[in-house]
Design an enzyme around this catalytic site. Structure first.
Site, PDB file in Angstrom:
ATOM      1  N   LEU A 406       0.858  -1.190   0.000  1.00 17.96           N
ATOM      2  CA  LEU A 406       0.000   0.000   0.000  1.00 17.96           C
ATOM      3  C   LEU A 406       0.893   1.239   0.000  1.00 17.96           C
ATOM      4  CD1 LEU A 406      -2.590  -1.192   2.646  1.00 17.96           C
ATOM      5  CD2 LEU A 406      -3.121  -0.647   0.287  1.00 17.96           C
ATOM      6  N   GLU A 408       1.132   4.237  -2.797  1.00 15.67           N
ATOM      7  CA  GLU A 408       0.894   4.857  -4.102  1.00 15.67           C
ATOM      8  C   GLU A 408       2.061   5.722  -4.568  1.00 15.67           C
ATOM      9  OE1 GLU A 408      -3.017   3.491  -2.680  1.00 15.67           O
ATOM     10  OE2 GLU A 408      -1.344   4.556  -1.726  1.00 15.67           O
ATOM     11  N   PHE A 431      -8.713   2.765  -6.342  1.00 22.12           N
ATOM     12  CA  PHE A 431      -9.766   3.752  -6.580  1.00 22.12           C
ATOM     13  C   PHE A 431      -9.074   5.073  -6.870  1.00 22.12           C
ATOM     14  CE2 PHE A 431     -11.842   0.520  -4.098  1.00 22.12           C
ATOM     15  CZ  PHE A 431     -13.123   0.431  -4.640  1.00 22.12           C
ATOM     16  N   ALA A 432      -9.664   5.875  -7.742  1.00 14.37           N
ATOM     17  CA  ALA A 432      -9.051   7.155  -8.097  1.00 14.37           C
ATOM     18  C   ALA A 432      -8.809   8.020  -6.863  1.00 14.37           C
ATOM     19  CB  ALA A 432      -9.932   7.897  -9.099  1.00 14.37           C
ATOM     20  N   PHE A 434      -7.591   7.297  -4.103  1.00 14.32           N
ATOM     21  CA  PHE A 434      -6.347   7.002  -3.402  1.00 14.32           C
ATOM     22  C   PHE A 434      -5.128   7.670  -4.037  1.00 14.32           C
ATOM     23  CE2 PHE A 434      -8.325   2.641  -2.128  1.00 14.32           C
ATOM     24  CZ  PHE A 434      -9.243   3.306  -1.323  1.00 14.32           C
ATOM     25  N   HIS A 475     -14.506   6.694  -2.098  1.00 11.81           N
ATOM     26  CA  HIS A 475     -14.462   5.736  -3.202  1.00 11.81           C
ATOM     27  C   HIS A 475     -15.309   6.214  -4.389  1.00 11.81           C
ATOM     28  CE1 HIS A 475     -13.291   3.298   0.283  1.00 11.81           C
ATOM     29  NE2 HIS A 475     -12.701   2.481  -0.564  1.00 11.81           N
TER      30      HIS A 475
END
Length: 668
Positions: A406, A408, A431-432, A434, A475
């Site tokens: 995890l 990004e 999901f966008a 994040f 989300h």
């Protein structure tokens, strides 16, 4: 609390089996950055340069490290690593032009000091945010590992930058993937003026390595032989047994963070103690004591170095100030690429859902580009939360379809590192929403790197986006406008399966950074007959999907379907223009439809304020005013976070408000 940079009583040099020639090479390599420092401080006082970030007192870390690696192994330096650039024989004239913001510098005057890279010299320069460097090093090391090159990548960090999340992410990814990276922490006791006891609670970085499952080594950073021999031996071993190692170099910065900062915050006694451990003077005394360096040789070396610096400076200083060239500035925002549309090679087609079209395009791109690497959370055996990469590991292998921790920011940065080595990367945001954790890498590294020093960022970030599925505020966001403002990025947002596949293929072909938005609510609710073969859709080209006379509806993504439904149910005659590409957007298509109907409304799922519609509506008012018969209107979601309750979400979304405003515009 005693700071970790408490100096040793003396530097104990041990030449081991190093030859006289090598010892003198190290001496000259140390002298060059020190003499440049002396020159720059004089020039700063004379007002001939505007700023200087000094590495005085830390030269042995850079010099020892760069001399220990092979010339074709990448190094990622920071502010105080001048010795890396001189050690890689970067031309002094070009280096000094860079410092002065001249056209012949590495960034053509667009950035300063050490904020540049040179693939020719296997150097990737920093940005001011410091921490993102570590992830780029991970990506370069990953490329070496995938290509089976027995190479090491070395990246620097200061003790202050270690407080950033990027530091943790960079080390963690390297440890999990067993990447051949040497992380050198220059532990000099201060982050600007903040002492290390206010940065972290531990004493030495050797305490941190085991927490990552990583070897750690502590060295005397002012002892060039200790640095050289440690890095040399580690690199040799890592080439055979790839893994990351953390090296803590205890050192001290003898001047301010930059010259204007001064050093008044440093206790006088500490400065005096460290001044006795000067890396250049002590190594010079050692060489004299063992008969390797005499006064004649010392003078010859120093004379040669000073002469080279003076000559290079005069050439760089004589260069004229930059005359701005607008066309060149705009052209360098993106890496050169001329898209050649690819048509399907046969007439074979089949009905595919939106989600299947994305998966199909991704699979065919993997076949077309052997150096394309997919990275993301749960995209491996699990196939991704939306099952887009289901079966990909079996087909392409776990090296190219990589489950990630995890993290990004680290994975986006690793994608950039892969680009440096000629790879392509697709990074999936689960999901966008994040992507906010990786925002810095996108807007400051991917977007700016080609404009700054000519390195492309061959990275596509897939962004499952949008509301309408009762998933709540984390989300369901539409966040394309966050990036629309950033030069250097390209943004595509398909509304149908055909474009979903063709735009994804086109984005992967292009060596520039892309954000590829895909609406979650369309994944399994929308199907159409599309070609089975590989094909691409033109980037930057909108599509008129419906023609009419009363009004122009400009939209994208889910807005296309709301617009089509409204047109049919309201019985109106309307142009519906699907932008498809949001950056760069199709000004000509927008102008044509605005001129045709004279009435324009922009529809977006994103919140109304500051959205993409605001920019395009303003552009229409400025460039098409004489053709308009009514005010340009727009509609979007409420200026609130996305709510969870289906009824609240329905109110949040603009579909019903859009219809009312559309009727008002037609009747104007």
């Amino acid at each position: 609390m005693e700071i970790a940079t408490t100096p040793s009583k003396e530097l104990n040099f041990d030449r081991k089996k190093l030859s006289k020639t090598k010892l003198l090479e190290l001496y000259e390599a140390l002298v060059i950055p020190r003499r440049i420092e002396e020159k720059m401080l004089i020039l700063l006082r004379q007002g001939r340069i505007s700023k200087w970030f000094s590495g005085w007192g830390q030269e042995a870390v850079s010099v020892g490290a760069v001399q220990a690696l092979m010339e074709d192994e990448f190094i990622l330096p920071m502010h105080r690593n001048l010795g890396i650039f001189t050690g890689r024989n970067v031309p002094l004239t070009k280096l000094f032009a860079q410092f002065q913001g001249k056209k012949s510098g590495f960034t053509k005057g667009r950035d300063r000091s050490f904020h540049f890279g040179s693939v020719e010299h296997h150097i990737v320069g920093m940005i001011s945010h410091l921490g993102p460097q570590l992830a780029i090093a991970d990506g370069i090391a990953l490329a070496n590992k995938l290509s089976k090159e027995k190479k090491v990548t070395l990246v620097f960090s200061g003790d202050g930058a270690s407080s950033e999340g990027d530091f943790h992410e960079g080390l963690n990814v390297a440890a999990v993937w067993k990447l051949p990276v040497i992380f050198v922490i220059e532990h000099n006791g201060y982050g600007l003026s903040t002492p290390n006891q206010e940065q972290f609670a531990f004493k030495n970085f050797t305490e941190k390595g085991p927490g990552y499952g990583m070897e750690t080594v502590r060295i005397e950073g002012n002892n060039v032989l200790d640095v050289y021999q440690t890095i040399h031996d580690l690199a040799k071993d890592i080439r055979k047994n790839p893994r990351p190692v953390l090296v803590e170099a205890i050192t001290f910065r003898m001047r301010g963070h930059e010259e204007a900062s001064g050093t008044k915050y440093v206790p006088k006694q500490l400065m005096e103690e460290w001044s006795k451990l000067d890396p250049v003077e002590n190594y010079e005394l050692y060489l004299e004591s063992i008969g390797v360096l005499d006064e004649k040789n010392k003078e010859l070396i120093n004379h040669k170095v000073r002469k080279a610096i003076t000559e290079a400076w005069e050439i760089a200083f004589a260069e004229e100030q930059i005359t701005p060239d607008l066309s060149e500035e705009l052209a360098d925002v993106y890496a050169p690429f001329e898209q050649k549309l690819i048509e399907p090679s046969s007439e074979k087609s089949s009905e595919k859902r939106f989600v299947d079209a994305i998966s199909d395009g991704l699979r065919q791109s993997m076949e077309k580009f052997p150096k394309l690497v997919l990275m993301g959370q749960d995209i491996g055996e699990y196939g991704g939360v939306f099952k887009i990469t289901d079966g990909f590991v079996k087909e392409f292998g776990a090296d190219r379809v990589r489950n990630t921790p995890l993290c990004e920011s680290a994975i986006i940065g690793a994608g950039l590192g892969l680009s440096v080595k000629g790879y392509k990367a697709m990074v999936e945001m689960q999901f966008a929403d994040f992507v906010s954790v990786g925002f810095n890498q996108i807007v400051n590294n991917l977007a700016k790197i080609h404009y700054r020093w000519g390195q492309n960022a061959d990275v596509v970030i897939r962004m499952p986006t949008g509301a309408g599925v009762a998933a709540g505020p984390f989300h369901s966001q539409s966040n394309e406008a966050w990036f629309f403002h950033t030069p250097g990025l390209k943004i595509v947002y398909p509304s149908n399966p055909y474009d979903a596949k063709g735009l994804l293929n086109a984005a992967i072909e292009d060596p520039n950074p892309y954000l590829y938005f895909e609406h979650k609510a369309l994944y399994r609710s929308l199907s159409e007959e599309i070609p089975d073969d590989y094909y691409t859709v033109e980037i930057g080209k909108a599509k008129l999907i419906s023609e009419g006379e009363q009004v122009s509806i400009i939209t994208y993504g889910m807005g296309v379907h709301w617009a089509k439904k409204a047109k049919e149910e309201m019985g109106i005659s309307a142009d519906i223009l699907d932008l498809r590409t949001l950056l760069p957007w199709d000004q000509e298509a927008v102008k044509l439809t605005a001129r045709k109907t004279g009435k324009v409304i922009f529809l977006q799922e994103d919140c109304l304020t500051g959205g993409i519609g605001a920019e395009i509506c303003a552009w229409i008012s400025e460039h098409c005013f004489e053709y308009l018969d009514a005010p340009v209107m727009r509609e979007g979601s409420l200026d609130t976070p996305v709510p969870f309750s289906p009824n609240l979400e329905k109110q949040f979304l603009p579909e019903e408000r859009f219809r009312k405003k559309l009727r008002k515009l037609i009747e104007f």
